[in-house]
Design a protein around this motif. Structure first.
Motif, short mmCIF file in Angstrom:
data_model
loop_
_atom_site.label_atom_id
_atom_site.label_comp_id
_atom_site.label_asym_id
_atom_site.label_seq_id
_atom_site.Cartn_x
_atom_site.Cartn_y
_atom_site.Cartn_z
N THR A 427 0.85 -1.20 0.00
CA THR A 427 0.00 0.00 0.00
C THR A 427 0.88 1.25 0.00
OG1 THR A 427 -0.12 0.01 2.43
CG2 THR A 427 -1.89 -1.12 1.23
N GLY A 428 0.32 2.32 -0.54
CA GLY A 428 1.08 3.56 -0.60
C GLY A 428 0.19 4.78 -0.45
N VAL A 429 0.84 5.90 -0.26
CA VAL A 429 0.14 7.18 -0.11
C VAL A 429 0.53 8.08 -1.26
CG1 VAL A 429 0.08 9.31 1.25
CG2 VAL A 429 -0.12 7.11 2.39
N MET A 430 -0.47 8.75 -1.83
CA MET A 430 -0.19 9.77 -2.83
C MET A 430 0.08 11.07 -2.09
SD MET A 430 -2.32 10.46 -6.28
CE MET A 430 -1.72 11.57 -7.55
N ILE A 431 1.29 11.58 -2.26
CA ILE A 431 1.70 12.80 -1.56
C ILE A 431 1.36 13.99 -2.45
CG2 ILE A 431 3.62 14.08 -0.56
CD1 ILE A 431 3.10 11.57 1.01
N ALA A 444 5.46 7.39 6.45
CA ALA A 444 6.31 6.33 5.87
C ALA A 444 6.32 5.07 6.72
CB ALA A 444 7.73 6.86 5.69
N LYS A 445 6.05 5.21 8.01
CA LYS A 445 6.03 4.04 8.90
C LYS A 445 4.77 3.19 8.68
CE LYS A 445 8.75 6.20 12.62
NZ LYS A 445 9.15 7.40 11.88
N GLU A 446 3.78 3.76 7.98
CA GLU A 446 2.49 3.09 7.81
C GLU A 446 2.33 2.39 6.46
OE1 GLU A 446 0.20 2.92 10.15
OE2 GLU A 446 1.20 4.23 11.60
N VAL A 447 3.18 2.73 5.46
CA VAL A 447 2.97 2.22 4.10
C VAL A 447 4.27 1.71 3.49
CG1 VAL A 447 0.96 3.68 3.65
CG2 VAL A 447 3.26 4.57 3.18
N ASP A 448 4.14 1.19 2.26
CA ASP A 448 5.29 0.60 1.56
C ASP A 448 5.92 1.54 0.54
OD1 ASP A 448 5.01 -2.23 2.61
OD2 ASP A 448 3.03 -1.96 1.71
N PHE A 449 5.21 2.59 0.16
CA PHE A 449 5.77 3.53 -0.83
C PHE A 449 5.00 4.84 -0.81
CE2 PHE A 449 2.37 1.33 -3.07
CZ PHE A 449 1.75 2.32 -3.82
N PHE A 450 5.64 5.85 -1.38
CA PHE A 450 5.01 7.15 -1.65
C PHE A 450 4.98 7.36 -3.16
CE2 PHE A 450 6.84 9.19 2.48
CZ PHE A 450 5.76 8.71 3.22
#
Length: 573
Positions: A427-431, A444-450
């Motif tokens: 899972t990742g976050v769109m910054i 970053a501690k919560e997901v695998d990529f940005f």
């Protein structure tokens, strides 16, 4: 010289053929209640005839350029048969007591107005598609031909005030050397078709087109720069003939890079992937040498329809892309609706500041049933390949924690139902919001990529509405503040053992490639057509020099200084 929007690259030298639009005019006529059924029957006949024509055009596209472009006519057919569209026409006939052609025109005008006010360029260009369908339907109802006709022999450059997708499909490909259109932009379906057919094209010239160009004029057009030269001299013609030869040589050289990995001169591998709107785009990614999908915009599955797509419809679309990619990674962004993208059937409220309002992940979290349906489809698709899920418009830590809770709950549901999925799906976050940049270490501690979405990040960072012509010059991804936020995000991701990609327009800017590489960007996600050029650029660069360039760019004070430096550095790389 005229200048417009370059929408399909290439140089063309030929004679102008100016085609006037044959506009279908309707004169509103009142009807009696007794005539309602007759008018509605005319509508049914017109729809049937229009459907037959669009089906024929769909087949023409299938035979000539393939399924991806043929899907344009599929979308036209879907709208033509959309119950919301048909019901609205019938309502105008029945409630306003007007004839069927007038009812179609009123309905089309309503839909066009909605789409023309959408900020997203792709969706705004769909207004032309709606006009195209409406004109064809009205023409069939009235028993008239609404298409332009091309009679002259020999090759020519087509010049028109407007060009619909169906007109583009029927162009004599062996004779049309280029297209110039007063209206439209890069994401219009006519532009998409021009690129697919390999026809150089320039759009968005405006009213000057009809004033400056007439049938018989000698023209040179450069589809890469948007430049149009009228009645050029022999020296200019000779120069552009040489440019045509250089373009062909460059195209052949870039094609040789298809199977090469994107690795810098000093051995740093970079993931080079593509942005797509739907399953129909996946094939082009592979053809252009992409290593995967960096952004699948799932909201396009929800648009141009009158109801939410079911879990099965979503699963079919996601899994089709995943299977076609043959094990290559596919990042699918969850529903990013709201702001400039509206779904009538969701009944979203009017907002004073929609871009700062109820949109993207905020809607998903407030509509858990809608969100879980999408997550179920995404998880099921992960059984067929490497799926990564990305969540848009995350602004705080609580949001991503709640998203993860719902995702785990959905995984448990599927496991209880013995439905296959990848339990370790990334899972990742769109910054795209400054607050997310500032708490990137915690996220970053919560997901695998940005993945950095520069289109919105620039807009929010600089407080600039990029669609506002009065201040659009302030929208600049070379702004030092934007570069420093990008650097902050990349450094935070690396400190926490994850990677950062970029899926916004900046990733496809060749002048920005070296700076982004030097800032530490791990992945570039761009339009499929840009993949060969970005790969060629990366192969010419060294990480050591790119880091020096990026460090100097960060020390500069204005966007103009950064851009000037980036261009100068690019020219000597």
């Amino acid at each position: 010289m005229l200048k417009g929007i370059p929408v399909s690259p290439g140089v063309a030298i030929s004679t102008a053929l100016f085609l006037e639009s044959k506009s279908i005019t309707t004169e509103k006529k009142s009807i009696t209640k007794e005539e309602i059924s007759t008018e509605q029957q005319k509508l049914e006949v017109g729809i049937t005839q229009t459907e037959e024509q669009l089906t024929k055009l769909h087949q023409q596209l299938l035979d000539s350029v393939g399924e991806e472009q043929a899907s344009i006519m599929s979308a036209h057919l879907m709208l033509l048969k959309d119950p919301a569209f048909i019901d609205e026409i019938n309502n105008h006939i029945q409630n306003d007591l007007i004839d069927v052609s007038s009812a179609v025109q009123v309905t089309v005008d309503q839909f066009v107005k909605i789409f023309e006010n959408i900020d997203d360029e792709y969706m705004r260009e769909r207004a032309t598609d709606i006009k195209d369908i409406g004109n064809r339907l009205i023409a069939n109802i009235l028993g008239k031909s609404e298409e332009k006709t091309i009679q002259p022999e020999g090759s020519f450059i087509l010049v028109s005030d407007d060009l619909t997708p169906s007109e583009t499909v029927t162009l004599p490909r062996d004779r049309v050397k280029a297209i110039i259109v007063a209206k439209g932009g890069k994401t219009s379906h006519a532009a998409i078709l021009a690129r697919s057919l390999g026809i150089p094209a320039i759009m968005g010239i405006g009213e000057q087109l009809a004033i400056e160009i007439a049938t018989g004029d000698s023209l040179i057009i450069d589809g890469s720069t948007g430049e149009i030269f009228i009645n050029p001299d022999a020296a200019l013609i000779s120069a552009y003939e040489e440019k045509q030869k250089e373009e062909q040589k460059e195209k052949e050289q870039l094609a040789l890079l298809k199977d090469r990995k994107a690795v810098t001169k000093d051995g740093t591998p970079i993931e080079l992937v593509a942005n797509i709107k739907g399953p129909q785009d996946a094939e082009e990614v592979l053809e252009q040498g992409g290593e995967g999908i960096g952004l699948f915009r799932s909201e396009f599955l929800f648009m141009d329809r009158s109801s939410l797509p079911s879990e099965e419809e979503q699963y079919d679309a996601y899994s089709e892309v995943v299977k076609n990619l043959g094990g290559k990674p596919v990042i699918i962004r969850t529903l990013d609706i709201g702001g400039d993208k509206h779904l009538p059937y969701l009944d979203l409220p009017e907002e004073m500041n929609p871009f700062l309002g109820w949109r993207a992940i905020r809607i998903s979290l407030s509509r858990p049933a809608l969100f879980q349906t999408q997550l179920r489809a995404l998880l099921r698709a992960s059984a067929h390949g490497k799926v990564r899920i990305m969540f848009p418009m995350i602004s705080n830590l609580e949001q991503i924690q709640e998203v993860k809770r719902i995702l785990e709950e959905t995984k448990k549901q599927l496991a209880d139902e013995s439905i296959a999925f990848d339990p370790d799906i990334e899972t990742g976050v769109m910054i795209e919001i400054p607050s997310a940049c500032l708490i990137a270490d915690e996220l970053a501690k919560e997901v695998d990529f940005f993945s950095i979405g520069t289109n919105d990040l620039v807009q929010y960072t600089l407080a600039v509405d990029r669609m506002n012509e009065h201040i659009s010059d302030l929208y600049d991804h070379f702004h030092p503040a934007v570069l420093r936020l990008i650097k902050m995000v990349i450094d935070a991701s690396h400190r926490n053992g994850i990677w950062t990609g970029m899926c916004g327009e900046m990733a496809g800017d060749l002048h920005a490639t070296e700076i982004l590489l030097g800032l530490g960007l791990d992945e570039f996600s761009v339009s499929p057509t840009l993949l060969p050029k970005i790969k060629h650029q990366l192969l010419q660069l060294s990480m050591e020099k790119a880091q020096q360039v990026a460090q100097h760019a960060l020390s500069l004070g204005t966007p103009a200084e950064v851009q000037e430096y980036a261009i100068a550095s690019h020219s000597v790389s």
